[in-house]
Design a protein around this motif. Structure first.
Motif, PDB file in Angstrom:
ATOM      1  N   ARG A  19      69.065-128.996  32.461  1.00 26.96           N
ATOM      2  CA  ARG A  19      69.160-130.456  32.630  1.00 26.96           C
ATOM      3  C   ARG A  19      69.806-131.116  31.409  1.00 26.96           C
ATOM      4  N   ARG A  20      69.401-130.712  30.218  1.00 26.00           N
ATOM      5  CA  ARG A  20      69.959-131.296  28.992  1.00 26.00           C
ATOM      6  C   ARG A  20      71.450-130.998  28.859  1.00 26.00           C
ATOM      7  N   ILE A  21      71.838-129.775  29.161  1.00 25.02           N
ATOM      8  CA  ILE A  21      73.234-129.378  28.995  1.00 25.02           C
ATOM      9  C   ILE A  21      74.111-130.030  30.063  1.00 25.02           C
ATOM     10  N   VAL A  22      73.630-130.079  31.295  1.00 23.02           N
ATOM     11  CA  VAL A  22      74.386-130.716  32.385  1.00 23.02           C
ATOM     12  C   VAL A  22      74.633-132.190  32.068  1.00 23.02           C
ATOM     13  N   LYS A  23      73.651-132.853  31.498  1.00 22.02           N
ATOM     14  CA  LYS A  23      73.795-134.274  31.163  1.00 22.02           C
ATOM     15  C   LYS A  23      74.963-134.506  30.202  1.00 22.02           C
ATOM     16  N   ALA A  24      75.174-133.573  29.279  1.00 23.87           N
ATOM     17  CA  ALA A  24      76.238-133.726  28.277  1.00 23.87           C
ATOM     18  C   ALA A  24      77.573-133.139  28.731  1.00 23.87           C
ATOM     19  N   TYR A  25      77.546-131.980  29.411  1.00 24.77           N
ATOM     20  CA  TYR A  25      78.780-131.236  29.687  1.00 24.77           C
ATOM     21  C   TYR A  25      79.161-131.156  31.165  1.00 24.77           C
ATOM     22  N   GLY A  26      78.281-131.587  32.065  1.00 25.79           N
ATOM     23  CA  GLY A  26      78.593-131.535  33.493  1.00 25.79           C
ATOM     24  C   GLY A  26      78.020-130.298  34.167  1.00 25.79           C
ATOM     25  N   PHE A  27      78.135-130.275  35.518  1.00 24.84           N
ATOM     26  CA  PHE A  27      77.530-129.217  36.323  1.00 24.84           C
ATOM     27  C   PHE A  27      78.281-127.898  36.281  1.00 24.84           C
ATOM     28  N   GLU A  28      79.582-127.931  36.072  1.00 24.03           N
ATOM     29  CA  GLU A  28      80.380-126.703  36.083  1.00 24.03           C
ATOM     30  C   GLU A  28      80.226-125.967  34.755  1.00 24.03           C
ATOM     31  N   THR A  29      79.646-124.769  34.801  1.00 24.66           N
ATOM     32  CA  THR A  29      79.421-124.040  33.559  1.00 24.66           C
ATOM     33  C   THR A  29      80.730-123.617  32.894  1.00 24.66           C
ATOM     34  N   SER A  30      81.813-123.615  33.655  1.00 27.41           N
ATOM     35  CA  SER A  30      83.110-123.290  33.038  1.00 27.41           C
ATOM     36  C   SER A  30      83.489-124.334  31.984  1.00 27.41           C
ATOM     37  N   SER A  31      82.985-125.566  32.138  1.00 28.89           N
ATOM     38  CA  SER A  31      83.273-126.608  31.142  1.00 28.89           C
ATOM     39  C   SER A  31      82.396-126.458  29.898  1.00 28.89           C
ATOM     40  N   TRP A  32      81.446-125.541  29.917  1.00 28.24           N
ATOM     41  CA  TRP A  32      80.580-125.303  28.765  1.00 28.24           C
ATOM     42  C   TRP A  32      81.191-124.280  27.810  1.00 28.24           C
ATOM     43  N   VAL A  33      82.177-123.526  28.297  1.00 20.70           N
ATOM     44  CA  VAL A  33      82.771-122.449  27.501  1.00 20.70           C
ATOM     45  C   VAL A  33      83.393-123.025  26.224  1.00 20.70           C
ATOM     46  N   GLY A  34      83.086-122.404  25.094  1.00 21.28           N
ATOM     47  CA  GLY A  34      83.578-122.867  23.800  1.00 21.28           C
ATOM     48  C   GLY A  34      82.694-123.918  23.159  1.00 21.28           C
ATOM     49  N   ARG A  35      81.727-124.440  23.901  1.00 15.47           N
ATOM     50  CA  ARG A  35      80.801-125.453  23.363  1.00 15.47           C
ATOM     51  C   ARG A  35      79.658-124.777  22.620  1.00 15.47           C
ATOM     52  N   LYS A  36      79.018-125.555  21.778  1.00 16.67           N
ATOM     53  CA  LYS A  36      77.887-125.025  21.010  1.00 16.67           C
ATOM     54  C   LYS A  36      76.578-125.608  21.546  1.00 16.67           C
ATOM     55  N   LEU A  37      75.567-124.734  21.583  1.00 17.26           N
ATOM     56  CA  LEU A  37      74.214-125.121  21.969  1.00 17.26           C
ATOM     57  C   LEU A  37      73.302-124.838  20.791  1.00 17.26           C
ATOM     58  N   ARG A  38      72.218-125.606  20.705  1.00 17.64           N
ATOM     59  CA  ARG A  38      71.270-125.360  19.620  1.00 17.64           C
ATOM     60  C   ARG A  38      69.855-125.269  20.172  1.00 17.64           C
ATOM     61  N   VAL A  39      69.003-124.588  19.427  1.00 17.83           N
ATOM     62  CA  VAL A  39      67.599-124.475  19.806  1.00 17.83           C
ATOM     63  C   VAL A  39      66.941-125.820  19.514  1.00 17.83           C
ATOM     64  N   ALA A  40      66.477-126.482  20.577  1.00 21.65           N
ATOM     65  CA  ALA A  40      65.837-127.788  20.427  1.00 21.65           C
ATOM     66  C   ALA A  40      64.324-127.665  20.310  1.00 21.65           C
ATOM     67  N   GLU A  41      63.755-126.705  21.032  1.00 19.47           N
ATOM     68  CA  GLU A  41      62.298-126.542  21.041  1.00 19.47           C
ATOM     69  C   GLU A  41      61.932-125.089  21.290  1.00 19.47           C
ATOM     70  N   LYS A  42      60.746-124.741  20.808  1.00 17.85           N
ATOM     71  CA  LYS A  42      60.092-123.498  21.206  1.00 17.85           C
ATOM     72  C   LYS A  42      58.820-123.940  21.915  1.00 17.85           C
ATOM     73  N   ARG A  43      58.703-123.582  23.193  1.00 15.79           N
ATOM     74  CA  ARG A  43      57.544-123.998  23.974  1.00 15.79           C
ATOM     75  C   ARG A  43      56.685-122.796  24.323  1.00 15.79           C
ATOM     76  N   GLU A  44      55.404-123.070  24.520  1.00 20.10           N
ATOM     77  CA  GLU A  44      54.473-122.034  24.943  1.00 20.10           C
ATOM     78  C   GLU A  44      54.020-122.326  26.355  1.00 20.10           C
ATOM     79  N   ALA A  45      53.847-121.268  27.144  1.00 19.40           N
ATOM     80  CA  ALA A  45      53.349-121.403  28.507  1.00 19.40           C
ATOM     81  C   ALA A  45      52.459-120.206  28.807  1.00 19.40           C
ATOM     82  N   ALA A  46      51.536-120.391  29.725  1.00 17.01           N
ATOM     83  CA  ALA A  46      50.709-119.282  30.187  1.00 17.01           C
ATOM     84  C   ALA A  46      51.300-118.800  31.502  1.00 17.01           C
TER      85      ALA A  46
END
Length: 140
Positions: A65-92
């Motif tokens: 959801r976060r990445i689509v909001k910035a770069y769009g739905f097509e993952t081909s438009s994400w190529v060459g972009r940088k992503l960063r670790v925003a959170e480490k979450r815990e779940a059971a």
């Protein structure tokens, strides 16, 4: 046949710190994860470059959801972009504690500069006096 080498390529939460970045190498592929409870979840697997080495990251719905909001739905438009670790979450999951990563775009066009809260790790705007998520007093 299962290629065990794929699992060795995946970046685990223990290997990264909040704010670490990766570069997306190609549009990736969908993978279905099935748990012992027969619960199925779709994940997006992205090949990335991390510290100069080709690896993979598994993205859940929060990251997508976060990445689509910035770069769009097509993952081909994400190529060459940088992503960063925003959170480490815990779940059971199935009675055991699991730590997973939430990724977000490293560069946010037109948005204010952000940092991670030192208490909860979530993204907050530079200059904020308190974290809007956990209430931790910040320097701003």
């Amino acid at each position: 046949m299962v290629d065990a080498g794929k699992f060795l390529k995946r970046i685990s939460p223990e290997e990264v710190n909040l704010g670490d970045t990766v570069e997306v190498l190609n549009e990736g592929y969908a993978e279905e994860a099935t748990f012992a409870t027969s619960q199925r979840r779709q994940r997006l697997i992205l090949p990335v470059r991390f510290k100069g080495v080709e690896r993979e990251i598994a993205l859940g719905s929060s990251s997508i959801r976060r990445i689509v909001k910035a770069y769009g739905f097509e993952t081909s438009s994400w190529v060459g972009r940088k992503l960063r670790v925003a959170e480490k979450r815990e779940a059971a999951i199935e009675g055991r504690k699991v730590v997973y990563l939430v990724w977000e775009p490293a560069e946010k066009a037109g948005s204010p500069e952000t940092v991670n809260c030192p208490n909860c790790g979530r993204t907050v705007t530079v200059g904020a006096k308190f974290c809007p998520y956990c209430g931790f007093k910040l320097g701003g």
